[in-house]
Structure formats: C-alpha cells, structure tokens
Design a protein around this motif. Structure first.
Motif, short mmCIF file in Angstrom:
data_model
loop_
_atom_site.label_atom_id
_atom_site.label_comp_id
_atom_site.label_asym_id
_atom_site.label_seq_id
_atom_site.Cartn_x
_atom_site.Cartn_y
_atom_site.Cartn_z
N ILE A 177 -14.91 53.63 -11.44
CA ILE A 177 -14.10 53.14 -12.57
C ILE A 177 -14.42 51.65 -12.73
O ILE A 177 -14.27 50.88 -11.77
CB ILE A 177 -12.60 53.34 -12.31
CG1 ILE A 177 -12.28 54.83 -12.13
CG2 ILE A 177 -11.76 52.75 -13.45
CD1 ILE A 177 -10.93 55.13 -11.52
N VAL A 178 -14.86 51.30 -13.93
CA VAL A 178 -15.17 49.89 -14.21
C VAL A 178 -14.13 49.38 -15.18
O VAL A 178 -13.81 50.05 -16.16
CB VAL A 178 -16.59 49.77 -14.82
CG1 VAL A 178 -16.83 48.37 -15.35
CG2 VAL A 178 -17.64 50.15 -13.79
N ARG A 188 -17.89 40.83 -13.99
CA ARG A 188 -16.78 39.86 -13.89
C ARG A 188 -15.46 40.63 -13.73
O ARG A 188 -14.47 40.11 -13.26
CB ARG A 188 -16.72 38.99 -15.14
CG ARG A 188 -17.84 37.99 -15.26
CD ARG A 188 -17.58 36.76 -14.40
NE ARG A 188 -18.77 35.98 -14.22
CZ ARG A 188 -19.00 34.82 -14.83
NH1 ARG A 188 -18.15 34.34 -15.67
NH2 ARG A 188 -20.11 34.16 -14.58
N GLY A 189 -15.47 41.88 -14.19
CA GLY A 189 -14.26 42.71 -14.11
C GLY A 189 -14.20 43.50 -12.81
O GLY A 189 -14.88 43.17 -11.83
N ASP A 190 -13.39 44.58 -12.80
CA ASP A 190 -13.15 45.34 -11.56
C ASP A 190 -14.13 46.49 -11.42
O ASP A 190 -14.52 47.12 -12.41
CB ASP A 190 -11.75 45.95 -11.59
CG ASP A 190 -10.66 44.92 -11.88
OD1 ASP A 190 -10.84 43.76 -11.46
OD2 ASP A 190 -9.67 45.29 -12.54
N PHE A 191 -14.45 46.77 -10.16
CA PHE A 191 -15.24 47.95 -9.85
C PHE A 191 -14.46 48.73 -8.79
O PHE A 191 -14.17 48.22 -7.71
CB PHE A 191 -16.61 47.53 -9.31
CG PHE A 191 -17.49 48.70 -9.02
CD1 PHE A 191 -18.20 49.31 -10.04
CD2 PHE A 191 -17.61 49.21 -7.73
CE1 PHE A 191 -19.00 50.42 -9.79
CE2 PHE A 191 -18.40 50.31 -7.48
CZ PHE A 191 -19.10 50.92 -8.51
N ILE A 192 -14.08 49.96 -9.13
CA ILE A 192 -13.20 50.74 -8.25
C ILE A 192 -13.88 52.08 -7.96
O ILE A 192 -14.44 52.70 -8.87
CB ILE A 192 -11.84 50.99 -8.95
CG1 ILE A 192 -11.17 49.65 -9.29
CG2 ILE A 192 -10.90 51.83 -8.08
CD1 ILE A 192 -10.06 49.75 -10.34
N GLN A 193 -13.81 52.52 -6.71
CA GLN A 193 -14.32 53.85 -6.40
C GLN A 193 -13.43 54.55 -5.39
O GLN A 193 -12.52 53.93 -4.83
CB GLN A 193 -15.77 53.81 -5.93
CG GLN A 193 -16.09 52.83 -4.84
CD GLN A 193 -17.59 52.72 -4.60
OE1 GLN A 193 -18.31 53.71 -4.73
NE2 GLN A 193 -18.06 51.54 -4.24
N GLY A 219 -11.50 55.92 -2.42
CA GLY A 219 -11.27 55.25 -1.13
C GLY A 219 -10.66 53.87 -1.32
O GLY A 219 -9.98 53.34 -0.43
N ASP A 220 -10.86 53.27 -2.50
CA ASP A 220 -10.24 51.96 -2.76
C ASP A 220 -8.73 52.14 -2.92
O ASP A 220 -8.28 53.17 -3.46
CB ASP A 220 -10.82 51.33 -4.03
CG ASP A 220 -12.26 50.88 -3.86
OD1 ASP A 220 -12.71 50.85 -2.70
OD2 ASP A 220 -12.93 50.60 -4.87
N PRO A 221 -7.94 51.16 -2.49
CA PRO A 221 -6.48 51.30 -2.58
C PRO A 221 -6.00 51.60 -4.01
O PRO A 221 -5.05 52.34 -4.21
CB PRO A 221 -5.93 49.95 -2.10
CG PRO A 221 -7.08 49.19 -1.55
CD PRO A 221 -8.36 49.88 -1.92
N ALA A 228 -5.77 54.01 -10.66
CA ALA A 228 -6.79 53.71 -11.68
C ALA A 228 -7.33 54.98 -12.34
O ALA A 228 -7.77 54.95 -13.48
CB ALA A 228 -7.94 52.91 -11.07
N ARG A 229 -7.31 56.10 -11.64
CA ARG A 229 -7.87 57.32 -12.25
C ARG A 229 -6.82 58.06 -13.10
O ARG A 229 -7.16 58.92 -13.90
CB ARG A 229 -8.48 58.24 -11.18
CG ARG A 229 -7.48 58.97 -10.30
CD ARG A 229 -8.18 59.75 -9.20
NE ARG A 229 -7.18 60.42 -8.35
CZ ARG A 229 -6.67 61.61 -8.62
NH1 ARG A 229 -7.05 62.28 -9.69
NH2 ARG A 229 -5.76 62.14 -7.81
#
Ligand code: FAD
Length: 457
Positions: free
Chosen positions: A44-45, A15-20, A22-24, A29-30
């Motif tokens: 990154i979850v 339900r939350g975010d999934f970021i890797q 290449g994502d904007p 986020a890192r």
C-alpha cells in the motif's frame, strides 16, 4: 532487478508512506468502507505528491502487479483494494486552493467532499458533490456524481473544468477542453479507467446558504405522495433539488420521539435560490399529505452535506443495487410501495435521486454519462454491523431490485453498482460505450487500471 530490489527502490524514493503485510498499520491501511470486502494487497503506497504517484504507477506496471487506486475508499464493490497487488491510496493528497475570481477550487485526488466544502464555504461558494461528507471526490466525481446540487448545477462531471492525470505509462498530463479533450470527455463519467487523477479543478457556484431539510410521511401515503412528488419535482425550478427515500427514522434529533425507529417514506429537499423564497418553493410538497414531520429551514450547505454521515459509518456490511428510471411510472411506484416499507434498519434504505434540471440539459454525448434522459437514479442499499444477517438483507435488496428492474431504463449509475459484469457496464454507458473503449485503447491499452467498473480496451 528482482521484485525485492525494485520494492526497496520504490520505498526509498517515496516521500509518502510505504506499507506492507506485517507492518503495524497494515490492517487499518487495507480496510475499506465496506466490511464485506476483506482483501490483502501486497503493498500500500500513500503518495504525498504526483512524483510519488508516478513512481507507484511505474512500479505496478513494470512488476505486473494488479493495481487499485483509492480516493475515499467508499466503492461498495471494493475497487479501492485487491488481493496480492498494490494500492495507491491518495488519502495524504488533500491540498485545496480556491480561486474566487475564476470561481474554481483545485482539490487533490485524495480529498473528500467534506474537505472541499470546508475549503469553499468561507468564500460563499460550492460545487456539486455527494450527500455524505466522507466520500472521496475521486471515485464519486469520476463516475458521475449525484447529490443535493444536481438539479441546480448539474452532476459533478459537469463541473470538472480540468484534471491532472497520471497515465498508465507514467506520464502526467492535463485533461480539459483544450488539452487531451478525448481524455477529458472520458474521465467525466468513465471512472478510474484512464489514470490516477492527482488533482481536480471544479467549478464553483455562489451559495451562501440553502433552504433545506427532510419531510417524512407515513407509509400508507406512499403511492399518493410519490405520484405527487414526481410531478412536483419535474415542474419545480432548477433551484430545487429532491431525494425521495424510504427509511427507518433514526432515534435522535431532529425527529420527534414518536417517530423513532418507524419505517416511513421521505423527501430531502435543497433549495439554492434566494433564502426568503425557500419556504414558498417547498410549500406544495411540505403541505401535501399532510406529512408526519418536516424540518426545513435555512442552513449552511456543509451542514446539509453531512446530515447523512451518522447513518453511513465505515466498517459496516454494505450491499447495493441500482438502476436509472425514465420516470416514477405506476409500476415503479407500485414496486417501491411494496418493498420500500421493508427497509431493515436505520442505516439501510432506498434513495431516489432526481437527475433532472441542469443535469438533464447537458447533451448525452457531451460527457461519458449517457443517461441524461433518465429523470431518476435509485439505489437500494442494505447496511448493517452484523455479518450474520447479511444474507437476509441481501435478499431484500435483490427482491426489491428484481421487482423494479423490468420497468427501469436499462442501465444504472456505475457508482451505485456492485461488481456486476461487462454487460451491465455496457448497458450503463449505452451509446457512449464504444467511444469509451476507443479512449481506453489509446490511454491504457494494457488495462493497468482495471480494478473499477472496467471498460476493457
Ligand atoms: P474509492 O473506493 O476510493 O474509489 C472508487 C473508484 O474510483 C475506484 O475504481 C478507484 O480506482 C477510483 N478512484 C478514486 N479516486 C480516484 C482518483 N483520484 N483517480 C482515479 N481513480 C480514482 N455517489 C454519488 O454520486 N452520490 C452520493 O451521494 C453518494 N453517496 C455515497 C455514500 C456512501 C456512504 C457511499 C459508500 C457511497 C456513496 N456514493 C455516492 C457512491 C460513490 O460515488 C462511490 O462509492 C465512489 O466510488 C466513491 O468514491 P471514493 O473515492 O470514495 O471510492
């Protein structure tokens, strides 16, 4: 299932975010608080609930990925991130609920101290936290938790009533006095070693306002002020908390212009007793010297909790070293008097937190925090925007720490340490270390939660 397939399943189920990469959002986020830490996790979850946390923990374990858990992201050694693994960033889990009858607040694992103060202030109730409002309750609370309310109400760990924890095997359990008491013991000081705390229940104390603020002295008075301060705070009622400091006076309110950018020593006091008795409680120290400046008065607790925020911005290079000391003995004062005046800028300094009062009356084996007999916990920290002067500032911290360490108690508060190796961790948990290792073996035998001040199973 291939990694690509299981990644797709995880991302689709959250339900939350999934970021890797290449994502904007990936670069923001890192990033963590300390700009010295520049790591590139693969995923990154950002969970929104316990189900998301369970899914991410199961994924990390099954795929053999290195796992970091992030609360507020303030860990100076950068434990909230890693290279090539997965980060569970709890920043979207910020729910709070105050129970004024029971005098507790339930706060999700992604809250900062500012979030908790905001939730409890309208009830005239507060719980001990750290001294910067943007620090996460997760990392700070699990490692120990020292701040303006340590002497009156104890460490943060002394105020954790219960925790909801997602364990390495993906189960979610409750840890408190009655349920999983061994886990409850270990969580209170053992850091992020045992699982992801999705929610904390924290004890609240009546605190409609505090009488608080800074007192600053010229450096030539350092030794006599520190000597006086050590006795003053030792004999003070629990209601009075103190943090002694070396600083460069920030160029702004409330400090008078003639003190701006000057190296000085200081104490930040917080009195939690009746407000009309505050002035009398602080008077002996407030008149000693005399000080160059003082700014004490009644204020809401959240105002005090955020006074350091402007000098702790995210994105600076941070280098910290720390120790517990049994007392402000003559050689310790001598070391501070020699190196404290070298504080390089307004962001850096030395904070000497009093860990006496209520915190010292808890038996040393009641929680994982062993150093109940150390009256002070100091941290020497260099912070700056410019990476090119990092080495010079690191040297100031290291020289300072080396001068004091032989006279210190042996270990340090784990949350003020860099990544300093197993011996240092063992020295910091002292006689509680074997029991922590045993508990780690029970709850995380494969050491899934290892990006922390790691207690090896
Ligand atoms: P993070 O980097 O997110 O996490 C730190 C560690 O805790 C990691 O190992 C992480 O895995 C673990 N963790 C975080 N949340 C959870 C969770 N919910 N469940 C399981 N594990 C979790 N300390 C004090 O005691 N008093 C202070 O006044 C104080 N002031 C500070 C001010 C600043 C500006 C900074 C940078 C630090 C300060 N600290 C203070 C130190 C602080 O306690 C540590 O940096 C702490 O690790 C920060 O917690 P966090 O959640 O923000 O960090």
């Amino acid at each position: 299932m291939t990694l690509a397939q299981s990644t797709e399943t995880l991302a689709a189920g959250l339900r939350g975010d999934f970021i890797q990469a290449g994502d904007p959002e990936y670069d923001s986020a890192r990033a963590v608080h300390n700009a010295m830490i520049d790591r590139r996790p693969r995923f990154i979850v950002r969970p929104v609930d316990t189900a998301d946390v369970i899914a991410a923990v199961n994924f990390a374990r099954e795929e053999g990925l290195i796992l970091s858990v992030r609360g507020g992201g303030h860990s100076v050694p950068g434990f909230g991130t890693n290279d090539g693994g997965i980060v569970i960033d709890l920043k979207r889990m910020k729910g709070t609920r105050v129970d004024p009858q029971k005098r507790t607040v339930t706060a999700q694992g992604g809250c900062t101290w500012g979030d908790v103060n905001h939730a409890t202030e309208p009830f005239g109730l507060h719980t001990p936290g750290g001294v910067v409002s943007t620090t996460g309750i997760g990392g700070l609370g699990l490692g120990g938790g020292i701040g303006h309310l340590t002497r009156p109400f104890g460490l943060v760990v002394d105020n954790i009533v219960s925790a909801d924890v997602v364990l390495a095997d993906g189960t979610s359990v409750v840890a408190n006095e009655n349920e999983n008491p061994d886990l409850y013991w270990a969580l209170r000081g053992g850091g992020g070693n045992f699982g992801v705390v999705t929610s904390f229940e924290l004890r609240l104390h009546e605190l409609p306002a505090v009488y608080a603020g800074p007192i600053v002295w010229p450096l030539e008075k350092t030794a006599e002020v520190m000597k006086f301060y050590a006795e003053f705070i030792d004999n003070a009622p629990d209601e009075l908390n103190g943090i002694f400091a070396f600083l460069v006076v920030p160029p702004g309110d409330p400090f008078p212009e003639e003190l701006h950018n000057k190296n000085m020593c200081a104490a930040v006091l917080c009195y939690t007793g009746p407000i009309d008795q505050g002035e009398m409680a602080v008077r002996p120290l407030a008149e000693f010297g005399p000080p160059a400046f003082k700014h004490l008065g009644p204020m809401p607790f959240p105002a005090l909790q955020s006074i350091f925020d402007p000098i702790a911005p995210p994105g600076q290079f941070n280098y910290w070293k720390a120790d517990f000391v049994s007392d402000l003995t003559a050689p310790i004062i001598e070391g501070h008097a020699k190196f404290g005046p070298g504080t390089p800028n307004i962001f850096s300094g030395v904070h000497i937190f009093a860990t006496s009062g209520a915190a010292a009356r808890v038996p040393k084996d009641a929680t994982a925090w062993s150093y109940r007999d150390a009256k002070f916990s100091h941290v020497i920290h260099a912070q700056e925007w410019d990476a090119s002067i990092e080495e010079r500032h690191k040297k100031w911290v290291a020289d300072y720490w080396n001068a004091l360490h032989p006279h210190a108690a042996g270990g340090a508060y784990v949350n003020f340490m860099m990544d300093e190796g197993e011996d240092r961790i063992a020295a910091s948990y002292r006689d509680n270390y074997p029991r922590l290792k045993e508990t780690k073996r029970r709850y995380d035998p494969a050491n899934l939660f290892r990006v922390n001040q790691n207690i090896k199973p």
